[in-house]
Design a protein around this motif. Sequence first.
Motif, mmCIF file in Angstrom:
data_model
loop_
_atom_site.group_PDB
_atom_site.id
_atom_site.type_symbol
_atom_site.label_atom_id
_atom_site.label_comp_id
_atom_site.label_asym_id
_atom_site.label_seq_id
_atom_site.Cartn_x
_atom_site.Cartn_y
_atom_site.Cartn_z
ATOM 1 N N ILE A 1 -2.777 28.493 -2.392
ATOM 2 C CA ILE A 1 -1.456 28.430 -2.121
ATOM 3 C C ILE A 1 -0.602 29.439 -2.425
ATOM 4 O O ILE A 1 0.278 30.183 -1.687
ATOM 5 C CB ILE A 1 -0.896 27.159 -2.738
ATOM 6 C CG1 ILE A 1 -1.686 26.084 -2.189
ATOM 7 C CG2 ILE A 1 0.572 26.832 -2.342
ATOM 8 C CD1 ILE A 1 -1.282 24.602 -2.777
ATOM 9 N N ALA A 2 -0.852 29.936 -3.883
ATOM 10 C CA ALA A 2 0.026 31.256 -4.319
ATOM 11 C C ALA A 2 -0.373 32.477 -3.390
ATOM 12 O O ALA A 2 0.503 33.249 -2.985
ATOM 13 C CB ALA A 2 -0.187 31.294 -5.839
ATOM 14 N N ALA A 3 -1.554 32.889 -3.002
ATOM 15 C CA ALA A 3 -1.914 33.773 -2.445
ATOM 16 C C ALA A 3 -1.215 33.671 -0.832
ATOM 17 O O ALA A 3 -0.765 34.777 -0.200
ATOM 18 C CB ALA A 3 -3.296 33.949 -2.342
ATOM 19 N N ALA A 4 -1.502 32.650 -0.296
ATOM 20 C CA ALA A 4 -0.899 32.537 0.965
ATOM 21 C C ALA A 4 0.665 32.526 1.030
ATOM 22 O O ALA A 4 1.224 33.206 2.167
ATOM 23 C CB ALA A 4 -1.183 31.168 1.500
ATOM 24 N N ALA A 5 1.457 32.174 -0.034
ATOM 25 C CA ALA A 5 2.959 32.226 0.009
ATOM 26 C C ALA A 5 3.280 33.776 -0.774
ATOM 27 O O ALA A 5 4.422 33.970 -0.871
ATOM 28 C CB ALA A 5 3.262 31.183 -0.936
ATOM 29 N N ASP A 6 2.336 34.546 -1.131
ATOM 30 C CA ASP A 6 2.483 35.738 -1.590
ATOM 31 C C ASP A 6 3.435 35.701 -2.728
ATOM 32 O O ASP A 6 4.286 36.348 -3.205
ATOM 33 C CB ASP A 6 3.166 36.660 -0.876
ATOM 34 C CG ASP A 6 3.199 38.247 -1.100
ATOM 35 O OD1 ASP A 6 2.360 38.588 -2.051
ATOM 36 O OD2 ASP A 6 4.180 38.755 -0.659
ATOM 37 N N VAL A 7 3.028 34.673 -3.926
ATOM 38 C CA VAL A 7 3.850 34.551 -5.022
ATOM 39 C C VAL A 7 2.372 34.395 -6.138
ATOM 40 O O VAL A 7 1.638 34.269 -5.887
ATOM 41 C CB VAL A 7 4.611 33.294 -5.361
ATOM 42 C CG1 VAL A 7 5.736 33.455 -4.135
ATOM 43 C CG2 VAL A 7 3.770 32.156 -4.837
ATOM 44 N N THR A 8 2.849 34.420 -7.420
ATOM 45 C CA THR A 8 2.124 34.270 -8.596
ATOM 46 C C THR A 8 1.820 32.614 -8.799
ATOM 47 O O THR A 8 2.633 31.903 -8.396
ATOM 48 C CB THR A 8 2.447 35.004 -9.905
ATOM 49 O OG1 THR A 8 4.125 34.269 -10.230
ATOM 50 C CG2 THR A 8 2.830 36.487 -9.656
ATOM 51 N N LYS A 9 0.973 32.352 -9.584
ATOM 52 C CA LYS A 9 0.833 31.108 -9.614
ATOM 53 C C LYS A 9 1.789 30.584 -10.708
ATOM 54 O O LYS A 9 2.375 29.359 -10.657
ATOM 55 C CB LYS A 9 -0.661 30.596 -10.686
ATOM 56 C CG LYS A 9 -1.681 30.637 -9.652
ATOM 57 C CD LYS A 9 -2.852 29.949 -10.317
ATOM 58 C CE LYS A 9 -3.491 30.610 -11.442
ATOM 59 N NZ LYS A 9 -4.737 29.996 -11.987
ATOM 60 N N PRO B 1 13.996 31.292 -1.627
ATOM 61 C CA PRO B 1 12.818 31.918 -0.495
ATOM 62 C C PRO B 1 11.550 31.905 -1.022
ATOM 63 O O PRO B 1 10.553 31.316 -0.295
ATOM 64 C CB PRO B 1 13.341 33.108 -0.693
ATOM 65 C CG PRO B 1 14.876 33.327 -0.915
ATOM 66 C CD PRO B 1 14.950 32.118 -2.123
ATOM 67 N N ALA B 2 11.076 32.103 -2.345
ATOM 68 C CA ALA B 2 9.829 31.991 -3.022
ATOM 69 C C ALA B 2 9.195 30.396 -2.778
ATOM 70 O O ALA B 2 8.225 30.220 -2.274
ATOM 71 C CB ALA B 2 9.578 32.395 -4.552
ATOM 72 N N GLY B 3 10.180 29.548 -3.216
ATOM 73 C CA GLY B 3 9.895 28.209 -3.120
ATOM 74 C C GLY B 3 9.637 27.447 -1.691
ATOM 75 O O GLY B 3 8.641 26.806 -1.528
ATOM 76 N N GLU B 4 10.549 27.942 -0.975
ATOM 77 C CA GLU B 4 10.224 27.766 0.757
ATOM 78 C C GLU B 4 8.844 28.279 1.398
ATOM 79 O O GLU B 4 8.349 27.569 1.858
ATOM 80 C CB GLU B 4 11.236 28.366 1.533
ATOM 81 C CG GLU B 4 12.748 27.605 1.312
ATOM 82 C CD GLU B 4 13.906 28.363 2.053
ATOM 83 O OE1 GLU B 4 13.363 29.341 2.788
ATOM 84 O OE2 GLU B 4 15.098 27.746 1.993
ATOM 85 N N LEU C 1 4.689 29.620 -8.710
ATOM 86 C CA LEU C 1 4.540 28.277 -8.193
ATOM 87 C C LEU C 1 4.822 27.133 -9.064
ATOM 88 O O LEU C 1 5.619 26.126 -8.812
ATOM 89 C CB LEU C 1 3.312 28.165 -7.820
ATOM 90 C CG LEU C 1 2.891 26.766 -7.012
ATOM 91 C CD1 LEU C 1 1.423 27.140 -5.997
ATOM 92 C CD2 LEU C 1 2.154 25.794 -7.848
ATOM 93 N N TYR C 2 4.405 27.349 -10.375
ATOM 94 C CA TYR C 2 4.498 26.319 -11.396
ATOM 95 C C TYR C 2 6.057 26.305 -11.650
ATOM 96 O O TYR C 2 6.632 25.002 -12.025
ATOM 97 C CB TYR C 2 3.842 26.516 -12.595
ATOM 98 C CG TYR C 2 2.241 26.053 -12.371
ATOM 99 C CD1 TYR C 2 1.988 24.766 -12.031
ATOM 100 C CD2 TYR C 2 1.249 27.133 -12.535
ATOM 101 C CE1 TYR C 2 0.547 24.499 -11.654
ATOM 102 C CE2 TYR C 2 -0.249 26.660 -12.247
ATOM 103 C CZ TYR C 2 -0.325 25.436 -11.808
ATOM 104 O OH TYR C 2 -1.660 25.133 -11.621
#
Length: 206
Positions: free
Chosen positions: A48-56, A22-25, A59-60
């Motif tokens: 991107i991380a902020a818009a997806a509500d995840v940490t960097k 879900p985070a990847g999506e 993302l990596y």
Amino acid sequence: MLDQQVRLIVDREVRAAPRLTPAGERILAAASTLFYEQGIRTVGVDAIAAAADVTKKTLYDRFGSKDRLIAAYLEQRDRTWHLFLDEQLAARKPATPEAVILVLFAALTDWLAGSRNGCGFINASVELAAPDHPAMPVIVGQKRWMRSEFEAQAQAAGLADAGELADRLLLLHEGALVSYRVAAMTSAPEVAARAAADLLAGWPRV
């Protein structure tokens, strides 16, 4: 004839969508919107991380790098484009190979409706100058596929010198996308479609 021609589109090889968490999506969805609307180079991983509500870190962990995320964005856009063409063919029901070619042109009008940014692949090719960037094979592959489809349909129609015709059709198709974006020529898809129809009407047969 119709079913046989439509299958030339449906039966192509397209990379299957990867399974994402879900985070990847969310990351891919956010990146896709931001990259297309604001540009690949101007959008950083923080946004991107902020818009997806995840940490960097997340993302990596999911994509490895921004460059791989760019490639994933374009791979997803390629799948979306192919599915869109399938829907256009199903709705318009072209009866001849020449009609299939014209559907590929007519589809541009609906594809670009409401967008000011034109073709995501062309835009990306301008921003990603390095030939070894992970996204370049996706960009090149998408354009080569369009040309190969034009050539396949020309051959199925019994038109002479299908490769030369495919080259000309691709120039019209891609020129419409560039003109729409760079010259703000909103009528470019319709103009290209008329030019393609004229080209096909006068092209010799084998």
